[in-house]
Design a protein around this motif. Structure first.
Motif, PDB file in Angstrom:
ATOM      1  N   ASN A   1       0.837  -1.197   0.000  1.00  0.00           N
ATOM      2  CA  ASN A   1       0.000   0.000   0.000  1.00  0.00           C
ATOM      3  C   ASN A   1       0.872   1.246   0.000  1.00  0.00           C
ATOM      4  OD1 ASN A   1      -2.451  -1.359   0.108  1.00  0.00           O
ATOM      5  ND2 ASN A   1      -2.270  -1.660   2.298  1.00  0.00           N
ATOM      6  N   GLY A   2       2.096   1.067  -0.284  1.00  0.00           N
ATOM      7  CA  GLY A   2       3.140   2.072  -0.317  1.00  0.00           C
ATOM      8  C   GLY A   2       4.385   1.322  -0.737  1.00  0.00           C
ATOM      9  N   SER A   3       5.523   1.841  -0.455  1.00  0.00           N
ATOM     10  CA  SER A   3       6.730   1.107  -0.825  1.00  0.00           C
ATOM     11  C   SER A   3       7.706   1.076   0.341  1.00  0.00           C
ATOM     12  CB  SER A   3       7.393   1.729  -2.048  1.00  0.00           C
ATOM     13  OG  SER A   3       7.808   3.037  -1.755  1.00  0.00           O
ATOM     14  N   ILE A   4       8.528   0.031   0.364  1.00  0.00           N
ATOM     15  CA  ILE A   4       9.570  -0.113   1.370  1.00  0.00           C
ATOM     16  C   ILE A   4      10.867  -0.464   0.647  1.00  0.00           C
ATOM     17  CG2 ILE A   4       8.033  -0.829   3.234  1.00  0.00           C
ATOM     18  CD1 ILE A   4       9.178  -3.713   2.661  1.00  0.00           C
ATOM     19  N   THR A   5      11.967  -0.125   1.255  1.00  0.00           N
ATOM     20  CA  THR A   5      13.271  -0.493   0.729  1.00  0.00           C
ATOM     21  C   THR A   5      14.179  -0.831   1.895  1.00  0.00           C
ATOM     22  OG1 THR A   5      13.049   0.970  -1.172  1.00  0.00           O
ATOM     23  CG2 THR A   5      15.276   0.294  -0.591  1.00  0.00           C
ATOM     24  N   TRP A   6      14.839  -1.968   1.778  1.00  0.00           N
ATOM     25  CA  TRP A   6      15.859  -2.364   2.749  1.00  0.00           C
ATOM     26  C   TRP A   6      17.164  -2.538   1.996  1.00  0.00           C
ATOM     27  CZ3 TRP A   6      15.831  -2.387   7.898  1.00  0.00           C
ATOM     28  CH2 TRP A   6      14.602  -2.391   8.552  1.00  0.00           C
ATOM     29  N   GLN A   7      18.224  -1.907   2.496  1.00  0.00           N
ATOM     30  CA  GLN A   7      19.561  -2.082   1.942  1.00  0.00           C
ATOM     31  C   GLN A   7      20.429  -2.757   2.998  1.00  0.00           C
ATOM     32  OE1 GLN A   7      21.200   1.679   0.789  1.00  0.00           O
ATOM     33  NE2 GLN A   7      19.734   1.958  -0.866  1.00  0.00           N
ATOM     34  N   VAL A   8      21.146  -3.790   2.577  1.00  0.00           N
ATOM     35  CA  VAL A   8      22.050  -4.493   3.488  1.00  0.00           C
ATOM     36  C   VAL A   8      23.437  -4.475   2.866  1.00  0.00           C
ATOM     37  CG1 VAL A   8      22.573  -6.697   4.601  1.00  0.00           C
ATOM     38  CG2 VAL A   8      20.199  -5.953   4.382  1.00  0.00           C
ATOM     39  N   ARG A   9      24.409  -4.088   3.669  1.00  0.00           N
ATOM     40  CA  ARG A   9      25.808  -4.074   3.214  1.00  0.00           C
ATOM     41  C   ARG A   9      26.638  -4.963   4.131  1.00  0.00           C
ATOM     42  NH1 ARG A   9      27.057  -0.145  -0.464  1.00  0.00           N
ATOM     43  NH2 ARG A   9      25.560   1.533  -0.618  1.00  0.00           N
ATOM     44  N   ASN A  10      27.403  -5.840   3.516  1.00  0.00           N
ATOM     45  CA  ASN A  10      28.366  -6.645   4.239  1.00  0.00           C
ATOM     46  C   ASN A  10      29.603  -5.761   4.412  1.00  0.00           C
ATOM     47  OD1 ASN A  10      30.335  -8.414   5.040  1.00  0.00           O
ATOM     48  ND2 ASN A  10      29.722 -10.041   3.659  1.00  0.00           N
ATOM     49  N   PRO A  11      29.990  -5.432   5.647  1.00  0.00           N
ATOM     50  CA  PRO A  11      31.099  -4.492   5.842  1.00  0.00           C
ATOM     51  C   PRO A  11      32.434  -4.992   5.298  1.00  0.00           C
ATOM     52  CG  PRO A  11      30.430  -5.441   7.932  1.00  0.00           C
ATOM     53  CD  PRO A  11      29.434  -5.894   6.904  1.00  0.00           C
ATOM     54  N   THR A  12      32.543  -6.292   5.043  1.00  0.00           N
ATOM     55  CA  THR A  12      33.795  -6.813   4.492  1.00  0.00           C
ATOM     56  C   THR A  12      33.828  -6.687   2.972  1.00  0.00           C
ATOM     57  OG1 THR A  12      32.936  -9.059   4.280  1.00  0.00           O
ATOM     58  CG2 THR A  12      34.012  -8.489   6.364  1.00  0.00           C
ATOM     59  N   HIS A  13      32.700  -6.256   2.356  1.00  0.00           N
ATOM     60  CA  HIS A  13      32.585  -6.081   0.903  1.00  0.00           C
ATOM     61  C   HIS A  13      32.819  -7.379   0.136  1.00  0.00           C
ATOM     62  CE1 HIS A  13      32.281  -1.799   1.583  1.00  0.00           C
ATOM     63  NE2 HIS A  13      33.354  -1.885   2.332  1.00  0.00           N
ATOM     64  N   THR A  14      32.531  -8.505   0.770  1.00  0.00           N
ATOM     65  CA  THR A  14      32.648  -9.801   0.112  1.00  0.00           C
ATOM     66  C   THR A  14      31.250 -10.385  -0.073  1.00  0.00           C
ATOM     67  OG1 THR A  14      32.877 -10.991   2.204  1.00  0.00           O
ATOM     68  CG2 THR A  14      34.917 -10.256   1.148  1.00  0.00           C
ATOM     69  N   PRO A  15      31.060 -11.308  -1.018  1.00  0.00           N
ATOM     70  CA  PRO A  15      29.733 -11.872  -1.258  1.00  0.00           C
ATOM     71  C   PRO A  15      29.288 -12.895  -0.210  1.00  0.00           C
ATOM     72  CG  PRO A  15      31.311 -12.819  -2.781  1.00  0.00           C
ATOM     73  CD  PRO A  15      32.035 -11.749  -2.011  1.00  0.00           C
ATOM     74  N   THR A  16      30.148 -13.225   0.745  1.00  0.00           N
ATOM     75  CA  THR A  16      29.790 -14.200   1.771  1.00  0.00           C
ATOM     76  C   THR A  16      29.888 -13.539   3.133  1.00  0.00           C
ATOM     77  OG1 THR A  16      30.719 -15.926   0.396  1.00  0.00           O
ATOM     78  CG2 THR A  16      30.296 -16.487   2.672  1.00  0.00           C
ATOM     79  N   PRO A  17      28.868 -13.519   3.956  1.00  0.00           N
ATOM     80  CA  PRO A  17      27.538 -14.076   3.693  1.00  0.00           C
ATOM     81  C   PRO A  17      26.755 -13.199   2.711  1.00  0.00           C
ATOM     82  CG  PRO A  17      27.526 -12.991   5.820  1.00  0.00           C
ATOM     83  CD  PRO A  17      28.949 -12.924   5.297  1.00  0.00           C
ATOM     84  N   ASP A  18      25.870 -13.840   1.969  1.00  0.00           N
ATOM     85  CA  ASP A  18      25.050 -13.159   0.964  1.00  0.00           C
ATOM     86  C   ASP A  18      24.073 -12.210   1.662  1.00  0.00           C
ATOM     87  OD1 ASP A  18      23.488 -12.342  -1.144  1.00  0.00           O
ATOM     88  OD2 ASP A  18      22.934 -14.353  -1.787  1.00  0.00           O
ATOM     89  N   PRO A  19      24.106 -10.907   1.343  1.00  0.00           N
ATOM     90  CA  PRO A  19      23.220  -9.959   2.014  1.00  0.00           C
ATOM     91  C   PRO A  19      21.769 -10.009   1.527  1.00  0.00           C
ATOM     92  CG  PRO A  19      24.572  -8.811   0.416  1.00  0.00           C
ATOM     93  CD  PRO A  19      25.043 -10.235   0.439  1.00  0.00           C
ATOM     94  N   CYS A  20      21.487 -10.636   0.369  1.00  0.00           N
ATOM     95  CA  CYS A  20      20.124 -10.622  -0.168  1.00  0.00           C
ATOM     96  C   CYS A  20      19.112 -11.398   0.680  1.00  0.00           C
ATOM     97  CB  CYS A  20      20.114 -11.097  -1.617  1.00  0.00           C
ATOM     98  SG  CYS A  20      20.662  -9.797  -2.750  1.00  0.00           S
ATOM     99  N   PRO A  21      19.426 -12.581   1.207  1.00  0.00           N
ATOM    100  CA  PRO A  21      18.435 -13.230   2.072  1.00  0.00           C
ATOM    101  C   PRO A  21      18.086 -12.410   3.309  1.00  0.00           C
ATOM    102  CG  PRO A  21      20.082 -14.823   1.371  1.00  0.00           C
ATOM    103  CD  PRO A  21      20.561 -13.457   0.942  1.00  0.00           C
ATOM    104  N   ILE A  22      19.050 -11.677   3.827  1.00  0.00           N
ATOM    105  CA  ILE A  22      18.786 -10.829   4.993  1.00  0.00           C
ATOM    106  C   ILE A  22      17.865  -9.679   4.606  1.00  0.00           C
ATOM    107  CG2 ILE A  22      19.856  -9.320   6.713  1.00  0.00           C
ATOM    108  CD1 ILE A  22      22.396 -11.149   6.333  1.00  0.00           C
ATOM    109  N   ALA A  23      18.146  -9.034   3.465  1.00  0.00           N
ATOM    110  CA  ALA A  23      17.292  -7.937   3.005  1.00  0.00           C
ATOM    111  C   ALA A  23      15.876  -8.434   2.712  1.00  0.00           C
ATOM    112  CB  ALA A  23      17.899  -7.287   1.763  1.00  0.00           C
ATOM    113  N   LEU A  24      15.755  -9.618   2.097  1.00  0.00           N
ATOM    114  CA  LEU A  24      14.432 -10.183   1.822  1.00  0.00           C
ATOM    115  C   LEU A  24      13.691 -10.489   3.114  1.00  0.00           C
ATOM    116  CD1 LEU A  24      12.253 -11.243  -0.072  1.00  0.00           C
ATOM    117  CD2 LEU A  24      13.473 -13.422  -0.117  1.00  0.00           C
ATOM    118  N   ASP A  25      14.378 -11.034   4.106  1.00  0.00           N
ATOM    119  CA  ASP A  25      13.737 -11.326   5.392  1.00  0.00           C
ATOM    120  C   ASP A  25      13.239 -10.046   6.056  1.00  0.00           C
ATOM    121  OD1 ASP A  25      12.933 -13.109   7.518  1.00  0.00           O
ATOM    122  OD2 ASP A  25      14.623 -12.303   8.671  1.00  0.00           O
ATOM    123  N   LEU A  26      14.039  -8.991   6.030  1.00  0.00           N
ATOM    124  CA  LEU A  26      13.606  -7.711   6.605  1.00  0.00           C
ATOM    125  C   LEU A  26      12.381  -7.162   5.875  1.00  0.00           C
ATOM    126  CD1 LEU A  26      17.114  -6.119   7.139  1.00  0.00           C
ATOM    127  CD2 LEU A  26      15.487  -6.742   8.949  1.00  0.00           C
TER     128      LEU A  26
END
Length: 69
Positions: A35-60
């Motif tokens: 009924n509006g929009s939401i945005t979640w951004q997740v950044r891994n502070p190590t700038h590596t793909p592991t752990p994958d930040p997308c499952p965390i953003a999707l869960d949020l």
């Protein structure tokens, strides 16, 4: 992507997208609209793909949508 959830006796359907930056594998953004929009951004502070930040953003995003009927 489509997220369908049951909350408070109502079915909530949200349409959304993932955004990844190819130059920063530790970044993922999920945006969704109900009924509006939401945005979640997740950044891994190590700038590596592991752990994958997308499952965390999707869960949020999913938890936020659960609260939005």
């Amino acid at each position: 992507m489509t997220v369908v959830r049951e909350a408070l006796g109502t079915t909530i359907t949200a349409t959304g997208i993932y955004v990844r930056d190819p130059d920063e594998p530790g970044f993922c953004q999920v945006s969704a609209a109900v009924n509006g929009s939401i945005t979640w951004q997740v950044r891994n502070p190590t700038h590596t793909p592991t752990p994958d930040p997308c499952p965390i953003a999707l869960d949020l995003a999913t938890q936020t949508i659960d609260l939005a009927p």
